[in-house]
Design an enzyme around this catalytic site. Structure first.
Site, PDB file in Angstrom:
ATOM      1  N   CYS B  99       0.862  -1.180   0.000  1.00 18.38           N
ATOM      2  CA  CYS B  99       0.000   0.000   0.000  1.00 18.38           C
ATOM      3  C   CYS B  99       0.896   1.227   0.000  1.00 18.38           C
ATOM      4  CB  CYS B  99      -0.912   0.009   1.218  1.00 18.38           C
ATOM      5  SG  CYS B  99      -0.027   0.156   2.767  1.00 18.38           S
ATOM      6  N   CYS B 102       3.523   1.785   2.683  1.00 17.86           N
ATOM      7  CA  CYS B 102       4.802   1.083   2.582  1.00 17.86           C
ATOM      8  C   CYS B 102       5.837   2.026   1.968  1.00 17.86           C
ATOM      9  CB  CYS B 102       4.670  -0.159   1.708  1.00 17.86           C
ATOM     10  SG  CYS B 102       3.584  -1.408   2.383  1.00 17.86           S
ATOM     11  N   ASP B 511      -0.085 -29.714 -14.033  1.00 19.27           N
ATOM     12  CA  ASP B 511       0.993 -30.343 -13.290  1.00 19.27           C
ATOM     13  C   ASP B 511       0.406 -30.732 -11.939  1.00 19.27           C
ATOM     14  OD1 ASP B 511       3.595 -30.946 -12.273  1.00 19.27           O
ATOM     15  OD2 ASP B 511       3.522 -29.025 -11.248  1.00 19.27           O
ATOM     16  N   ASP B 708       4.319 -25.051 -12.220  1.00 23.17           N
ATOM     17  CA  ASP B 708       5.018 -24.134 -11.324  1.00 23.17           C
ATOM     18  C   ASP B 708       6.520 -24.373 -11.248  1.00 23.17           C
ATOM     19  OD1 ASP B 708       4.788 -26.564  -9.956  1.00 23.17           O
ATOM     20  OD2 ASP B 708       5.104 -25.536  -8.056  1.00 23.17           O
TER      21      ASP B 708
END
Lengths: 45, 818
Positions: B99, B102, B511, B708
């Site tokens: 945000c 930060c 996968d 992944d």
């Protein structure tokens, strides 16, 4: 005729001014972050 | 459920980390969050907690410990540091920014550190530009300070793809802005000329306005329109005339005709020229902006590479060994390196001492940890388990198994023909016919005995009207709105071609490890023999509390919180089990042969229960107290939430679904059955996965592959569309066309439906643009279209296609879409 020419000249000068302002804004990275400043202005110091 | 006081993640009371002595009431999800909270209080920056809005709960990004307490290695950041006056400056990409507060926090905290001159964090790109005094700090310290706050800085090297895209975007913006300013002037002048067309205008005024319009249009054609002229020349030279050729033909012919008419005293086409160039530049700009955003977001997902290794050398004189931290690039075959528990293995090699387990799933796709003892091979990029290993290096850099897979992916990528954009394909056939019609028009008018000027006007009208202004804006706008909708849902799409390919997909390959499943075991059974389930779990949890094995985490998650017994003489035998003494009684937890080696026998009845569990694809561990077996614990890699829904929804929409995995048949069959998938392939090495995709494509299917790991990368490249999970490995993210940033499998059907909708809008726009041409070109050839009419038609047509593209905007988030 001269009235029109003068008006055209003024309008081109004004537009050129806006254009230069735009170039300056792009050059100084002002379009790189269009999200941050609206939050930044809430910083109180 | 309490919420972590720093990151707001919900956290169970029992396992929450308590605040330090001066704030005992606070609860944190982890020690990292507590440290950041204490740091902010100490620095007087706890205003952060009051001011933050729009923070989505989520843990800070501690970068998997890549940056130590003494800051990062300055060498890693050396490439991004540049001199700037008497100070130095560096750009760093920062992950973990959630945000605007930060940004405030990083700027405020870094700004207070000694030696730092200025800090500026760009909220849109999550990039920090830091200026500091080289005498007082170095890049490693700066990175360390950012990491202290729970963000991970990454060096941004100048001249990378990021910078190239930014430069392209800025260039297009200046060209577009200039065209827009000049166009507004041209339009004003043209308004005067229009008025003249309807109510008459005196000759001198008309000439003045005509010349003015031409004067203002010249930079639009030759400066703003330069990319089109350049593209047209390249297109003609390569004999692949595309959109650029049409744009250049239309704008140049109209411009030249206008110049001639301005001098001769006829109607000028300047407004049309200005509009063509400006609107199409807008389309190009939107396209570049969308591409830049996707690239920047993907760069954020790619973490710090394990660039360091601990090389062992003989201590002079003492005969012992000492470890130096060296860059991986400095390793040579034959070097001995130390791999500490929990770290990534930096190079391929052979174990010479120590034993441990390695998680090789990112390479092989097999979820089970592999036992590593002296003599076994280890691979770069895989994760070491709980033991310390000494490894003799056999391959580094481009010679590692990891690099070979990456290389295969790169080769496949370069071999793969780029997806032909629908608009380009249509335009390529369209260009020659437009030119032919223009020439025919000219010839016909001459043949009918008209003067050359009239014939020329008609053929110029054809070229101008055919200029795909609507197309130039409509396709990029549809892609832009489509990718923006995708992004807000949590899908990063790398380009318009990915959306176009997504619309044609017929089969989805999934996968298993890390995609369909969590990739970490979950406890499914705990059967006690003469002890209660609670008691069984309590003993197991006590034993496993000191272990770092994935199975231990599964036991600890399941075990009731509360009292855990003290364990003495704890010992872990990697790949076998753990042992220790609880209240003086020896307890064992591990495989059957582990217990047997310790002299504990398993009764046949008990073995039958365990056998049934193994049969079902579960990993079984036995618990013994003293010499008596007291229970069985079984764990499996479990389906991710949403996996069943995903498969059901894909089938419902008529997609073929197939699972491929590196795991064995038992596990694969069970997971496939649980997820509702009928077809699966087990024991698939990375090349087998790619081959499976290739065969399906040969059989006519259009394949989308979701994965992944590095092991999925070749298949993802081979597929029509590769989709990577955002938590996946860098290689997977790099080779995918789309990345799911939110951890939600249901984004896959969302992506598919969005692709189809985007493609539908592109088709509708193409259809519209060409039917407009079908009507307008004959009229233009017949000399029926005046400049005013052509400008009005073009504006109306552009508005219609732009409006159509905007329909892709999602109205309500969470709606699955048509």
């Amino acid at each position: 005729m001269w009235t029109i020419a003068l008006l055209v000249f003024i309008s081109i000068v004004l537009a050129a001014g806006a254009w230069l302002l735009f170039l300056w804004a792009v050059k100084s990275d002002q379009y790189d972050d269009v999200e941050g400043p609206k939050h930044r202005m809430m910083d109180d110091d | 459920m309490a919420a972590c006081a720093h990151c707001l993640l919900p956290v169970r009371q029992e396992i929450a980390v308590r605040g330090s002595a001066d704030e005992p009431g606070l609860r944190f999800c982890c020690a990292g969050c507590r440290n950041v909270h204490a740091l902010l209080r100490r620095e007087g920056l706890d205003g952060f907690y009051v001011r933050r809005t729009g923070w989505t709960p989520g843990p800070p990004d501690f970068g998997a410990g890549a940056i130590g307490s003494n800051g990062a290695d300055p060498d890693a950041f050396a490439a991004c540091v540049r001199k700037s006056g008497d100070a130095v400056e560096a750009d760093m990409a920062i992950s973990g920014i959630r945000c605007a507060s930060c940004v405030w926090l990083i700027e405020r905290y870094l700004g207070k550190r000694a030696g730092v001159r200025s800090v500026r964090v760009n909220y849109a790109t999550h990039r920090a530009t830091v200026r500091w005094d080289p005498a007082a700090a170095d890049a490693g310290r700066i990175a360390g300070w950012i990491a202290e706050l729970g963000y991970t800085p990454r060096p941004v090297e100048p001249g990378g793809t990021d910078d190239a895209l930014r430069a392209e975007k800025r260039d297009l913006m200046v060209r577009f802005g200039t065209a827009a300013f000049l166009s507004s002037q041209v339009m004003m002048v043209t308004a005067g000329l229009y008025a003249g067309t309807f109510q008459g205008i005196e000759g001198p005024y008309r000439t003045f306005f005509n010349l003015l319009a031409v004067f203002l249009t010249t930079p639009i054609v030759f400066y703003s329109g330069f990319p089109f002229l350049k593209g047209a020349v390249a297109g003609i030279r390569n004999r692949t005339p595309g959109m650029d050729v049409l744009i250049a033909l239309g704008s140049l012919s109209a411009y030249l005709y206008s110049v001639a008419m301005a001098v001769a005293g006829g109607d000028v086409y300047c407004d049309t020229v200005a509009m063509i160039v400006t609107l199409i530049l807008l389309g190009r700009y939107l396209e570049a902006a969308a591409r830049g955003r996707a690239t920047a977001s993907i760069a954020k997902l790619i973490g710090l590479a394990p660039g360091r290794a601990r090389r062992l050398r003989e201590e002079s004189g003492a005969g012992g060994l000492a470890a130096d931290t060296v860059p991986v690039a400095a390793l040579r075959p034959g070097d001995a390196i130390e791999v500490v528990p929990g770290s990534r293995i930096p190079a391929d090699g052979r174990v010479t001492a120590g034993s441990s387990e390695a998680d090789q799933s990112m390479l092989t796709g097999e979820s089970r940890p592999i036992l590593k003892a002296p003599g076994s091979a280890v691979y770069a990029g895989t994760l070491n388990g709980s033991g310390r290993l000494v490894v003799a290096v056999t391959g580094t850099g481009r010679e590692t198994a990891l690099a070979r897979i990456v290389q295969a992916v790169e080769e496949a990528q370069s071999r793969k023909a780029p997806i032909e954009r629908v608009a380009d394909a249509v335009v390529r056939r369209f260009v020659p016919s437009v030119v032919a019609v223009a020439l025919l028009t000219f010839a016909a008018w001459i043949a009918l005995g008209h003067p050359a000027a009239t014939a020329l006007l008609a053929s110029v009208s054809v070229l101008v009207v055919a200029c795909p202004c609507a197309l130039g804006l409509a396709v990029p706008l549809a892609v832009h709105v489509g990718s923006a909708s995708a992004r807000s849902a949590g899908i990063l799409v790398k380009g318009g071609d990915v959306l176009e390919a997504g619309a044609t997909v017929t089969s989805v390959f999934l996968d298993k490890t890390g995609t369909l499943t969590e990739g970490r075991p979950r406890l499914t059974d705990a059967v006690g023999f003469g002890v209660t389930r609670t008691e069984l779990l309590r003993i197991a949890a006590s034993l496993e509390a000191s272990s770092e094995h994935a199975f231990a985490a599964a036991v600890l998650r399941e075990a009731p919180a509360g009292h855990r017994a003290e364990v003495a003489d704890f010992r872990a035998t990697p790949g076998m089990g753990v042992e220790g003494a609880i209240r003086g009684t020896r307890c064992l937890l591990g495989r059957e042969d582990f217990l047997a080696a310790r002299g504990v026998a398993i009764a046949p009845g008990q073995r039958a229960i365990g056998g049934a569990m193994s049969e079902a694809g579960k990993s079984v561990a036995w618990l013994a107290r003293g010499n008596e077996v007291v229970g069985i614990l079984a764990s499996v890699d479990t389906l991710r939430p949403g996996a069943v829904d995903l498969v059901a929804r894909l089938k419902e929409n008529g997609y073929g679904v197939m699972m491929v995995t590196g795991d064995g048949k038992g596990v694969a069959a069970r997971i496939a059955a649980d997820a509702g998938i009928g077809r699966y392939r087990a024991h698939a090495a990375p090349a087998d996965k790619a081959a499976a995709v290739r065969n399906a494509r040969k059989a006519g299917a259009r394949v989308l592959f979701v994965g992944d790991g590095v092991n999925d990368a070749p298949a993802m490249t081979e597929a029509d569309v590769g989709v990577a999970m955002g938590r996946g490995t860098d290689v997977a993210i790099g080779s995918a066309g789309a990345v799911l940033t939110a951890d939600d499998l249901l984004l896959v059907p969302r992506f598919l439906s969005l692709s189809r909708r985007t493609m539908r809008v592109i088709r509708q726009n193409l259809w519209w643009a060409f039917s407009y041409n079908a009507v307008a070109i004959p009229l233009a050839a017949a000399g029926r279209i005046t400049p005013v009419v052509s400008a009005a038609l073009m504006a109306a047509s552009s508005l219609i296609v732009a409006g159509n593209a905007l329909r892709l905007r999602e109205r309500t988030p969470g709606e699955p879409g048509a």
